[in-house]
Enzyme design. Structure first.
Site, PDB file in Angstrom:
ATOM      1  N   LYS A  28       0.844  -1.197   0.000  1.00 23.18           N
ATOM      2  CA  LYS A  28       0.000   0.000   0.000  1.00 23.18           C
ATOM      3  C   LYS A  28       0.871   1.236   0.000  1.00 23.18           C
ATOM      4  O   LYS A  28       2.067   1.200   0.339  1.00 23.18           O
ATOM      5  CB  LYS A  28      -0.931   0.001   1.214  1.00 23.18           C
ATOM      6  N   PRO A  82       9.936  -3.641  -2.267  1.00 21.06           N
ATOM      7  CA  PRO A  82      11.085  -3.184  -1.479  1.00 21.06           C
ATOM      8  C   PRO A  82      10.850  -3.395   0.018  1.00 21.06           C
ATOM      9  O   PRO A  82       9.734  -3.239   0.517  1.00 21.06           O
ATOM     10  CB  PRO A  82      11.179  -1.688  -1.811  1.00 21.06           C
ATOM     11  N   ALA A 121      11.437  -2.566   4.064  1.00 20.31           N
ATOM     12  CA  ALA A 121      11.609  -1.399   4.943  1.00 20.31           C
ATOM     13  C   ALA A 121      11.385  -0.097   4.181  1.00 20.31           C
ATOM     14  O   ALA A 121      12.138   0.869   4.325  1.00 20.31           O
ATOM     15  CB  ALA A 121      12.991  -1.403   5.604  1.00 20.31           C
ATOM     16  N   ALA A 122      10.348  -0.094   3.372  1.00 15.88           N
ATOM     17  CA  ALA A 122      10.030   1.084   2.556  1.00 15.88           C
ATOM     18  C   ALA A 122       8.750   1.774   3.022  1.00 15.88           C
ATOM     19  O   ALA A 122       8.296   2.721   2.395  1.00 15.88           O
ATOM     20  CB  ALA A 122       9.890   0.671   1.087  1.00 15.88           C
ATOM     21  N   GLY A 160       5.044  -4.235   2.831  1.00 20.15           N
ATOM     22  CA  GLY A 160       5.368  -5.457   2.099  1.00 20.15           C
ATOM     23  C   GLY A 160       5.265  -6.694   2.976  1.00 20.15           C
ATOM     24  O   GLY A 160       4.653  -7.690   2.593  1.00 20.15           O
ATOM     25  N   GLY A 161       5.855  -6.625   4.170  1.00 26.00           N
ATOM     26  CA  GLY A 161       5.776  -7.759   5.090  1.00 26.00           C
ATOM     27  C   GLY A 161       4.366  -8.011   5.557  1.00 26.00           C
ATOM     28  O   GLY A 161       3.926  -9.163   5.674  1.00 26.00           O
ATOM     29  N   SER A 162       3.621  -6.950   5.817  1.00 28.34           N
ATOM     30  CA  SER A 162       2.227  -7.095   6.240  1.00 28.34           C
ATOM     31  C   SER A 162       1.379  -7.732   5.143  1.00 28.34           C
ATOM     32  O   SER A 162       0.485  -8.526   5.421  1.00 28.34           O
ATOM     33  CB  SER A 162       1.645  -5.731   6.617  1.00 28.34           C
ATOM     34  N   ASP A 196      -0.834  -2.844   9.920  1.00 25.87           N
ATOM     35  CA  ASP A 196      -1.140  -2.757   8.485  1.00 25.87           C
ATOM     36  C   ASP A 196      -1.763  -4.030   7.918  1.00 25.87           C
ATOM     37  O   ASP A 196      -2.266  -4.018   6.794  1.00 25.87           O
ATOM     38  CB  ASP A 196       0.129  -2.442   7.688  1.00 25.87           C
TER      39      ASP A 196
END
Length: 235
Positions: A11, A97, A99-100, A104-106, A139
């Site tokens: 997002k 990416p 830690a952007a 992404g991990g969520s 998130d």
């Protein structure tokens, strides 16, 4: 062995505002969130190994153990549905990416929850999966919901709004990462913060005004980030 591959979408925050701090230390936020077409691919396999959760990934620098949000998602899912517990193998093809600040991990965690819901025959609805996801990270519920939404509270109170018009988005990720926790700490002490016009952003979305959306883009945390990393302002 049953398996399922799911595309997991990150997002962006069209707006992000910090309204205050709760007594427990969490920040009260209000933000307009939008999913984008960039995606990871998460493949989930259920196995006969009763309690094993195994993670693998195409990026060597990602933790493939209990620190990974996908691992945490599997743990939380089986805590909710203990009678469905089984072995799980998860492979993450990472394109988003790291830690952007774009979840992404969520999104990977959300993908695991969705996949396990189907593979185990639970077929839990979005609301129940979002409730499980909130235990993993703020998130994750949004990544299950997707689309265009306003997030309030600590970020888990979600209100779907009319989908934003289709837009072309340019994303830039400099070669460094920013600690969200540290940025939140510093925003508390910052002065003369310019807050986003959240209502104006929502109005621009509802009227399909792409130029208006572009003009209202705002993230209050940039007030801290640009002082530590001037290249953000240059971008």
């Amino acid at each position: 062995m049953k398996s399922l591959t799911i595309k997991t979408y990150p997002k962006i925050n069209l707006t992000l505002d910090v309204l205050g701090v709760y007594p427990n230390g969490y920040h009260q936020v209000e933000m307009v969130m939008q999913s984008v077409q960039l995606y990871d691919e998460v493949t989930v396999k259920v196995t006969n190994h009763h309690s094993d959760i195994r993670i693998s990934c195409n990026k060597f620098y990602l933790p493939c153990d209990s620190r990974n949000t996908a691992y945490k998602a599997a743990v939380c899912f089986f805590e909710e549905f203990p009678d469905k517990k089984c072995g799980v193998e998860i492979y993450i093809k990472k394109n988003i990416p790291v830690a952007a600040g774009i979840a992404g991990g969520s999104s990977n965690a959300a993908g695991v929850l969705r996949a396990l819901s189907k593979l185990t025959g639970v077929h839990a609805g979005k609301r129940r999966l979002m409730k499980i996801g909130a235990q993993i990270g703020a998130d994750v519920p949004y990544c299950i919901l997707g689309g265009t939404a306003v997030a309030r509270g600590i970020g888990c109170d979600l209100e779907r709004i009319e989908n934003a018009p289709q837009m072309i988005l340019c994303m830039a990720k400099p070669n460094f990462s920013v600690s969200t926790a540290k940025v939140y700490e510093e925003i508390d002490a910052a002065e003369n913060i310019k807050h986003p016009d959240t209502a104006g952003m929502i109005q621009a979305i509802q009227s399909g005004n792409v130029a208006g959306i572009a003009q209202k883009l705002s993230n209050v945390l940039e007030a801290v980030t640009v002082t530590r990393h001037p290249i953000v302002q240059q971008i």
